[in-house]
Design a protein around this motif. Structure first.
Motif, short mmCIF file in Angstrom:
data_model
loop_
_atom_site.label_atom_id
_atom_site.label_comp_id
_atom_site.label_asym_id
_atom_site.label_seq_id
_atom_site.Cartn_x
_atom_site.Cartn_y
_atom_site.Cartn_z
N ALA A 89 0.82 -1.22 0.00
CA ALA A 89 0.00 0.00 0.00
C ALA A 89 0.85 1.27 0.00
O ALA A 89 0.40 2.32 -0.47
N THR A 90 2.07 1.18 0.53
CA THR A 90 2.93 2.36 0.63
C THR A 90 4.12 2.28 -0.31
O THR A 90 5.17 2.86 -0.05
N VAL A 91 3.96 1.54 -1.41
CA VAL A 91 5.06 1.35 -2.34
C VAL A 91 5.58 2.68 -2.88
O VAL A 91 6.77 2.82 -3.19
N ALA A 92 4.70 3.67 -2.98
CA ALA A 92 5.12 4.97 -3.51
C ALA A 92 5.77 5.84 -2.44
O ALA A 92 6.43 6.83 -2.75
N ALA A 93 5.57 5.48 -1.18
CA ALA A 93 6.15 6.25 -0.07
C ALA A 93 6.56 5.29 1.05
O ALA A 93 6.00 5.31 2.15
N PRO A 94 7.56 4.46 0.81
CA PRO A 94 7.95 3.43 1.79
C PRO A 94 8.50 3.99 3.10
O PRO A 94 8.58 3.26 4.09
N GLN A 95 8.85 5.26 3.11
CA GLN A 95 9.38 5.85 4.34
C GLN A 95 8.33 5.94 5.44
O GLN A 95 8.66 6.17 6.61
#
Length: 212
Positions: A58-64
């Motif tokens: 779900a957070t592949v675009a913002a892994p931070q």
């Protein structure tokens, strides 16, 4: 006069002795800490194999921001420290839970969870150590979770995410601290209180304090 003085002295001595003994591990402490570690290892297994992969996708675009759910991996240390209240309890419980988690299977993690458990347990233990194993209130639980999250965040950006920009590394660590504070610190505090009310901790200091 001398009898009164001797009674006063004899009254103080056991108190000092009891305080010294209270920091020594008993068989019961080892058993309870080990049971907690097994229970937390099952939580780790669920997080490793179900929750983390879903959140990562779900957070592949913002892994931070992924560490916002990572506090569940820190709960063993804080919970063990709050319940056992002995030197090394946080580290022992967190590390044992990580070892068990590695043996029962942690998708994509393997033996590396043991190293993570060591770092995270040290973070939780440090707070109890600095407070000299005397304070067991909510702020202590929150701080222990936060520092454990800090250790986890720093360790992971160094070992697993060195390619992150400085800004994303900072976000990663902050998210780990927030998650550690809430999912490990607050939840562990609530769990300790709930367990104490059932009476299962009656043989431990944490259970006796709750009754008082």
């Amino acid at each position: 006069m001398s009898v009164t003085s001797n009674r006063a002295d004899s009254g103080r001595a056991p108190k000092h002795g009891a305080r010294s003994r209270s920091l020594r591990w008993r068989v019961n402490d080892i058993v309870v800490a080990s049971v907690l570690a097994v229970a937390c290892a099952l939580i780790f297994w669920v997080w490793n194999n179900a929750v983390y992969p879903a959140v990562s996708a779900a957070t592949v675009a913002a892994p931070q921001f992924t560490p916002l759910i990572a506090g569940a991996w820190l709960i063993a240390g804080v919970l063990g420290g709050l319940i056992i209240r002995k030197p090394g309890a946080a580290l022992y419980t967190e590390l044992l839970a990580a070892i068990i988690s590695a043996f029962i299977g942690s998708a994509g993690f393997g033996i590396t969870v043991v190293y993570s458990g060591l770092v995270q347990g040290l973070g939780a233990e440090l707070v109890f150590l600095l407070l000299m194993y005397k304070r067991w209130n909510l702020p202590t639980a929150l701080l222990s979770g936060a520092v454990s999250g800090l250790f986890m965040g720093i360790y992971e950006v160094i070992v697993w995410n060195p390619e992150y920009t400085a800004g994303n590394k900072l976000i990663y660590v902050i998210c780990a601290v927030i998650s550690g504070t809430l999912l490990a610190g607050l939840v562990s505090w609530l769990l300790t209180g709930a367990l104490a009310k059932t009476g299962v901790l009656s043989s431990l200091a944490s259970g006796r304090q709750s009754r008082r």
